[in-house]
Scaffold this motif. Structure first.
Motif, PDB file in Angstrom:
ATOM      1  N   ARG A 185      62.675 -33.262 -16.429  1.00 11.08           N
ATOM      2  CA  ARG A 185      63.220 -32.200 -15.278  1.00 11.08           C
ATOM      3  C   ARG A 185      63.587 -32.602 -13.805  1.00 11.08           C
ATOM      4  O   ARG A 185      63.171 -32.056 -12.871  1.00 11.08           O
ATOM      5  CB  ARG A 185      62.667 -30.875 -15.306  1.00 11.08           C
ATOM      6  CG  ARG A 185      62.747 -30.136 -16.567  1.00 11.08           C
ATOM      7  CD  ARG A 185      61.785 -28.785 -16.398  1.00 11.08           C
ATOM      8  NE  ARG A 185      61.061 -28.533 -17.411  1.00 11.08           N
ATOM      9  CZ  ARG A 185      61.215 -27.262 -18.322  1.00 11.08           C
ATOM     10  NH1 ARG A 185      62.090 -26.527 -17.927  1.00 11.08           N
ATOM     11  NH2 ARG A 185      60.425 -27.159 -19.367  1.00 11.08           N
TER      12      ARG A 185
ATOM     13  N   ALA B  61      46.462 -28.274 -13.895  1.00 12.95           N
ATOM     14  CA  ALA B  61      46.543 -28.449 -12.489  1.00 12.95           C
ATOM     15  C   ALA B  61      45.102 -29.370 -11.959  1.00 12.95           C
ATOM     16  O   ALA B  61      45.470 -30.474 -11.515  1.00 12.95           O
ATOM     17  CB  ALA B  61      46.234 -27.283 -11.564  1.00 12.95           C
ATOM     18  N   GLY B 126      54.166 -30.607 -18.813  1.00 14.22           N
ATOM     19  CA  GLY B 126      55.698 -30.691 -18.055  1.00 14.22           C
ATOM     20  C   GLY B 126      56.790 -29.991 -18.871  1.00 14.22           C
ATOM     21  O   GLY B 126      57.692 -29.304 -18.253  1.00 14.22           O
ATOM     22  N   ASN B 129      56.287 -26.444 -19.260  1.00 16.25           N
ATOM     23  CA  ASN B 129      55.669 -25.718 -17.992  1.00 16.25           C
ATOM     24  C   ASN B 129      56.531 -26.284 -16.927  1.00 16.25           C
ATOM     25  O   ASN B 129      56.152 -27.292 -16.297  1.00 16.25           O
ATOM     26  CB  ASN B 129      54.294 -25.960 -18.200  1.00 16.25           C
ATOM     27  CG  ASN B 129      53.553 -25.247 -16.944  1.00 16.25           C
ATOM     28  OD1 ASN B 129      54.009 -24.928 -16.041  1.00 16.25           O
ATOM     29  ND2 ASN B 129      52.320 -25.227 -17.174  1.00 16.25           N
ATOM     30  N   PRO B 130      57.543 -25.285 -16.439  1.00 19.12           N
ATOM     31  CA  PRO B 130      58.257 -26.147 -15.274  1.00 19.12           C
ATOM     32  C   PRO B 130      57.590 -26.123 -14.040  1.00 19.12           C
ATOM     33  O   PRO B 130      58.106 -27.013 -13.302  1.00 19.12           O
ATOM     34  CB  PRO B 130      59.330 -24.980 -15.249  1.00 19.12           C
ATOM     35  CG  PRO B 130      59.607 -24.318 -16.488  1.00 19.12           C
ATOM     36  CD  PRO B 130      58.035 -24.297 -16.789  1.00 19.12           C
ATOM     37  N   GLU B 131      56.482 -25.528 -13.677  1.00 17.80           N
ATOM     38  CA  GLU B 131      55.893 -25.555 -12.617  1.00 17.80           C
ATOM     39  C   GLU B 131      55.082 -26.969 -12.489  1.00 17.80           C
ATOM     40  O   GLU B 131      54.958 -27.533 -11.475  1.00 17.80           O
ATOM     41  CB  GLU B 131      54.854 -24.211 -12.313  1.00 17.80           C
ATOM     42  CG  GLU B 131      55.375 -22.810 -12.160  1.00 17.80           C
ATOM     43  CD  GLU B 131      55.695 -22.311 -13.420  1.00 17.80           C
ATOM     44  OE1 GLU B 131      54.727 -22.081 -14.228  1.00 17.80           O
ATOM     45  OE2 GLU B 131      56.956 -21.868 -13.453  1.00 17.80           O
ATOM     46  N   ILE B 132      54.287 -27.227 -13.623  1.00 18.60           N
ATOM     47  CA  ILE B 132      53.742 -28.451 -13.681  1.00 18.60           C
ATOM     48  C   ILE B 132      54.564 -29.649 -13.798  1.00 18.60           C
ATOM     49  O   ILE B 132      54.591 -30.548 -13.015  1.00 18.60           O
ATOM     50  CB  ILE B 132      52.802 -28.515 -14.994  1.00 18.60           C
ATOM     51  CG1 ILE B 132      51.652 -27.705 -14.769  1.00 18.60           C
ATOM     52  CG2 ILE B 132      52.361 -29.942 -15.355  1.00 18.60           C
ATOM     53  CD1 ILE B 132      50.644 -28.158 -13.945  1.00 18.60           C
ATOM     54  N   ALA B 134      57.436 -29.639 -12.065  1.00 20.71           N
ATOM     55  CA  ALA B 134      58.005 -29.764 -10.648  1.00 20.71           C
ATOM     56  C   ALA B 134      56.963 -30.581  -9.831  1.00 20.71           C
ATOM     57  O   ALA B 134      57.174 -31.396  -8.990  1.00 20.71           O
ATOM     58  CB  ALA B 134      58.091 -28.324 -10.001  1.00 20.71           C
ATOM     59  N   GLU B 135      55.720 -30.228  -9.909  1.00 20.32           N
ATOM     60  CA  GLU B 135      54.650 -30.909  -9.307  1.00 20.32           C
ATOM     61  C   GLU B 135      54.477 -32.279  -9.687  1.00 20.32           C
ATOM     62  O   GLU B 135      54.394 -33.298  -8.987  1.00 20.32           O
ATOM     63  CB  GLU B 135      53.077 -30.168  -9.644  1.00 20.32           C
ATOM     64  CG  GLU B 135      53.089 -29.189  -8.312  1.00 20.32           C
ATOM     65  CD  GLU B 135      51.464 -29.250  -8.164  1.00 20.32           C
ATOM     66  OE1 GLU B 135      50.952 -30.235  -7.709  1.00 20.32           O
ATOM     67  OE2 GLU B 135      50.757 -28.207  -8.857  1.00 20.32           O
ATOM     68  N   SER B 138      57.285 -34.351  -8.250  1.00 18.90           N
ATOM     69  CA  SER B 138      57.229 -34.588  -6.943  1.00 18.90           C
ATOM     70  C   SER B 138      56.160 -35.382  -6.256  1.00 18.90           C
ATOM     71  O   SER B 138      56.238 -36.364  -5.620  1.00 18.90           O
ATOM     72  CB  SER B 138      57.305 -33.283  -6.102  1.00 18.90           C
ATOM     73  OG  SER B 138      56.028 -32.652  -6.124  1.00 18.90           O
TER      74      SER B 138
END
Lengths: 208, 208
Positions: A185, B61, B126, B129-132, B134-135, B138
């Motif tokens: 993604r 995390a 990831g 799990n879209p939040e992981i 994204a992190e 980035s």
């Protein structure tokens, strides 16, 4: 194998099998793969847990069969019963157009809710589970890779692809960027991106 | 914030922080990501569960921070303290040689036991799990993508890459096939494969 009992039992067994696969696909879309359980699949399908464990060793194995059955059903609806290949790869003589057509269709499939969640769940499981990865690759990925390879071989014979290239690596140059963008993604997956990848793969980065 | 208590508490806190990150990396290698738990990380690090939950919301995390710290430590060892960039991208003037050098190093990193297991675990997490995701993108992926983009821009200025190409898509043509082969384990990831991808990406599939 005599009498009426066997056909009835077989029919019942087929019905349960199909109900389990449908339940697995519904539930992965509803609760996500990490929360998917054999118990929930059994309850939704109206069978006992032991019925599932008789046929499959894990939730990943159920989902893999469900995903393969989904693809087979879609192919039968698209091409009529009895069709052999899961997807036909067009050969209009225009390689660039054919690759864009197929890669755009892949983008649509990867983004459709029906495919996205189970496909993503299986890919994620495969990343940490080599046995599932091997089955996923041989039953889901390789059949379509082979269609690409055949199309590229035809293009090599027609003088549209350099004759000395390994078609297997060439396929990955076209499909790898889309797969990676979908899995990680990094940026949006669009038709414009599919087109850009095909054009760049055909022409290369170096100036002509 | 007066007296000796604060520096001591800060030092203790830093020690716990580092012990937790080390424990997460050790345990993911020992038991695998699905069986990794906050309880086990706490026990291995010699801290209470609540200490972990004060700093991180989930095992994913913790592992992401541990993985980023691992990369920073490796970069410091390689380049000395105070270095800004996580990795330097060579610019010898020979784009093909530079891309092969970096892509071979990427293959080595992806195959090294230190990186493979936590990297794979984070990529798998990831995917669902879209939040992981994204992190992960980035903090782990984008910094190295940007180094590629800068190198390709320099090559465009030197006339070695077609001026009208989007360097972001061009990067993915080089890295996407390697990422996809690593994640899906379709075929072995080797230096020869990295070289073939670079050559094909530069020259394109079409005959010249």
């Amino acid at each position: 194998m005599a009498g009426k009992a066997v056909p009835n039992a077989t029919r019942r067994s087929e019905r349960s099998h199909r109900a389990i696969l449908d339940a697995a696909l519904e539930l992965v879309a509803e609760v996500g793969y990490p929360k998917l359980t054999i118990e929930a699949i059994a309850a939704r399908a109206g069978v006992g847990k032991q019925t599932i464990y008789r046929w499959w060793p894990s939730k990943a194995a159920v989902l893999l069969d469900a995903f393969v059955a989904l693809g087979e059903r879609a192919a039968q609806e698209a091409e009529g019963p009895g069709s052999e290949a899961p997807y036909a790869f067009p050969d209009t003589g225009d390689l660039e157009a054919d690759l864009k057509f197929v890669l755009r269709a892949t983008v649509d499939e990867l983004l459709s809710p029906t495919y996205d969640l189970p496909y993503r769940a299986l890919a994620a499981e495969g990343i940490v589970n080599p046995e599932i990865a091997a089955e996923f690759v041989s039953r889901v990925m390789e059949p379509s890779v082979q269609l690409y390879v055949e199309r590229l071989r035809a293009a090599q014979q027609a003088g549209q692809v350099a004759a000395d290239l390994d078609p297997r690596v060439a396929v990955e140059l076209v499909t790898g960027p889309v797969t990676a963008r979908w899995l990680l993604r990094t940026l949006p997956l669009t038709h414009a991106y599919a087109d850009a990848v095909v054009e760049m793969a055909l022409r290369g980065l170096s100036p002509r």
